[in-house]
Scaffold this motif. Structure first.
Motif, PDB file in Angstrom:
ATOM      1  N   THR A  93       0.805  -1.233   0.000  1.00  0.00           N
ATOM      2  CA  THR A  93       0.000   0.000   0.000  1.00  0.00           C
ATOM      3  C   THR A  93       0.836   1.280   0.000  1.00  0.00           C
ATOM      4  O   THR A  93       1.725   1.446   0.840  1.00  0.00           O
ATOM      5  N   ASP A 121      -4.202  -2.999   3.297  1.00  0.00           N
ATOM      6  CA  ASP A 121      -5.534  -2.476   2.999  1.00  0.00           C
ATOM      7  C   ASP A 121      -5.427  -1.362   1.967  1.00  0.00           C
ATOM      8  O   ASP A 121      -4.367  -0.756   1.817  1.00  0.00           O
ATOM      9  N   PRO A 122      -6.528  -1.052   1.260  1.00  0.00           N
ATOM     10  CA  PRO A 122      -6.494   0.057   0.302  1.00  0.00           C
ATOM     11  C   PRO A 122      -6.089   1.355   1.004  1.00  0.00           C
ATOM     12  O   PRO A 122      -6.381   1.539   2.195  1.00  0.00           O
ATOM     13  N   GLY A 124      -7.290   4.216   1.036  1.00  0.00           N
ATOM     14  CA  GLY A 124      -8.402   4.972   1.620  1.00  0.00           C
ATOM     15  C   GLY A 124      -9.060   4.274   2.801  1.00  0.00           C
ATOM     16  O   GLY A 124     -10.033   4.779   3.355  1.00  0.00           O
ATOM     17  N   GLY A 125      -8.601   3.095   3.142  1.00  0.00           N
ATOM     18  CA  GLY A 125      -9.215   2.340   4.250  1.00  0.00           C
ATOM     19  C   GLY A 125      -9.836   1.054   3.748  1.00  0.00           C
ATOM     20  O   GLY A 125     -10.059   0.899   2.533  1.00  0.00           O
ATOM     21  N   SER A 127     -12.733  -0.221   3.570  1.00  0.00           N
ATOM     22  CA  SER A 127     -13.995  -0.285   2.819  1.00  0.00           C
ATOM     23  C   SER A 127     -13.886   0.412   1.460  1.00  0.00           C
ATOM     24  O   SER A 127     -14.840   0.445   0.678  1.00  0.00           O
ATOM     25  N   GLN A 128     -12.736   0.984   1.163  1.00  0.00           N
ATOM     26  CA  GLN A 128     -12.556   1.719  -0.105  1.00  0.00           C
ATOM     27  C   GLN A 128     -11.940   0.816  -1.172  1.00  0.00           C
ATOM     28  O   GLN A 128     -11.342  -0.208  -0.837  1.00  0.00           O
ATOM     29  N   PRO A 129     -12.092   1.189  -2.455  1.00  0.00           N
ATOM     30  CA  PRO A 129     -11.462   0.351  -3.505  1.00  0.00           C
ATOM     31  C   PRO A 129      -9.934   0.433  -3.439  1.00  0.00           C
ATOM     32  O   PRO A 129      -9.384   1.444  -2.998  1.00  0.00           O
ATOM     33  N   TRP A 130      -9.292  -0.631  -3.901  1.00  0.00           N
ATOM     34  CA  TRP A 130      -7.827  -0.679  -3.932  1.00  0.00           C
ATOM     35  C   TRP A 130      -7.295   0.290  -4.995  1.00  0.00           C
ATOM     36  O   TRP A 130      -7.836   0.355  -6.106  1.00  0.00           O
ATOM     37  N   VAL A 131      -6.254   1.033  -4.661  1.00  0.00           N
ATOM     38  CA  VAL A 131      -5.584   1.910  -5.625  1.00  0.00           C
ATOM     39  C   VAL A 131      -4.097   1.592  -5.571  1.00  0.00           C
ATOM     40  O   VAL A 131      -3.475   1.675  -4.506  1.00  0.00           O
ATOM     41  N   GLU A 166     -12.981  -8.454   0.127  1.00  0.00           N
ATOM     42  CA  GLU A 166     -13.167  -7.624  -1.075  1.00  0.00           C
ATOM     43  C   GLU A 166     -13.994  -8.323  -2.139  1.00  0.00           C
ATOM     44  O   GLU A 166     -14.732  -7.685  -2.882  1.00  0.00           O
TER      45      GLU A 166
END
Ligand code: FAD
Length: 306
Positions: A93, A121-122, A124-125, A127-131, A166
């Motif tokens: 990440t 984890d993503p 953004g946290g 619950s957010q989509p992976w970037v 996910e």
């Protein structure tokens, strides 16, 4: 005259210990301390747990690399101040390949030969989509390859008895685990779970794909009901309704929660070992009492007396 061989031999890797089939491994996960008080708490937990002679200990890594220095320092502390085989975790990440390579080099410099390669984890946290970082990696399989290419490391990966939150696709999870083995992973450690059958079903799915990766069971001793529910939400672990009801019934009495938590974990560990789990990894949260108590009770159960 035969010359005595005085060369220091490196201790066997976690993979070699697992492959020997000598005994189910027992290991402890810690997180890196963020200040002096937390360092003292970690030191105290280690003092209590080291005499139990774990096969290895591991230190988590903040998802975005936020704990990089502290994680590396904690692994060095463990490997120099104790006799414990030490593993450092690593995540993808928010880090470039160059940053990941620097973290792996720092592990190597500190004599750390084991890495648990997880995606994290993503950014953004959970619950957010992976970037993916613009110069980084997409997933843990790529991270396994990076670590293996960087040096002589024994690499572990994550596994999910209740499915990765996910995708909620346990067959995809099994295929990914098989890909991680092909990439060079030598063992897996599961996310926390409470139903032994979920673990055995995961093992069956993975073996059906021809993947022989030893899967160590991750054990979360329950000492606090609200904390357990938060962990379950974050990790996607299923909480069996009867267990939650029993814990809620004593939620106002911390000693009763702890006692029940130890009972639940002991029963789970017993079922897992009886069913052939190759090892148990305790998520200690840098505390020793519950883990030590579970291990003491397990030793009282005949098949596990050592
Ligand atoms: P991956 O295997 O990369 O999987 C991530 C997601 O991408 C999954 O949903 C998967 O289905 C999907 N995916 C992967 N590859 C493919 C593909 N080829 N095709 C399609 N989909 C794909 N987090 C931390 O931040 N620090 C830690 O120290 C840490 N330690 C952990 C230790 C253990 C034992 C466990 C079980 C987890 C740990 N985690 C840690 C949490 C972990 O980072 C998260 O669970 C993360 O969401 C997933 O990591 P992974 O390694 O399984 O990722």
């Amino acid at each position: 005259m035969v010359e005595q061989d005085t060369a220091v031999r490196p201790s066997p890797t976690i993979a070699a210990v697992l492959a020997s089939g000598d005994h189910p491994t027992m290991s402890f996960e810690f997180f890196p301390p963020k200040d002096d008080a937390a360092q003292a708490q970690l030191a105290s937990a280690i003092t209590d747990l080291e005499p139990l002679r774990p096969d290895f200990v591991s230190v988590t890594y903040g998802a975005s690399g936020s704990t990089r220095e502290r994680t590396i320092a904690a692994t060095r502390y463990l490997s120099t101040r104790t006799s414990l085989r030490t593993m450092g975790h690593l995540t993808c990440t928010s880090q470039s390949v160059a940053e990941l390579e620097a973290a792996v080099a720092a592990y190597a410099e500190g004599g750390i030969r084991h890495v648990l390669a997880v995606r994290g984890d993503p950014p953004g946290g959970p619950s957010q989509p992976w970037v993916t970082h613009p110069d980084g990696l997409d997933n843990a399989t790529q991270l396994v390859r990076l670590v293996k290419a960087a040096g002589d490391f024994c690499v572990g990966v994550a596994a999910f008895p209740d499915g990765h939150p996910e995708h909620h696709d346990v067959d995809l999870d099994a295929r990914i685990l098989a890909e991680k083995e092909q990439a060079g992973a030598e063992f897996a450690i599961t996310q926390l779970f409470f139903d032994a059958d979920s673990y055995f079903r995961l093992v069956d799915r993975v073996r059906a794909l021809g993947c022989g990766l030893p899967i160590i069971a991750g054990i979360q001793p329950v000492t606090n009901v609200r904390q357990l529910e938060r962990f379950a939400t974050l990790s996607g672990a299923d909480l069996p309704a009867p267990m939650v009801a029993a814990l809620h019934a004593v939620a106002e009495d911390p000693a009763a929660v702890r006692e029940l938590g130890v009972e639940i974990a002991t029963e789970l560990c017993d079922r897992l070992l009886a069913g052939g789990a190759p090892g148990l990894q305790f998520f200690t949260l840098n505390r020793s009492t519950a883990t030590a108590e579970i291990l003491a009770r397990l030793r009282e159960i005949p098949p596990h007396r050592g």
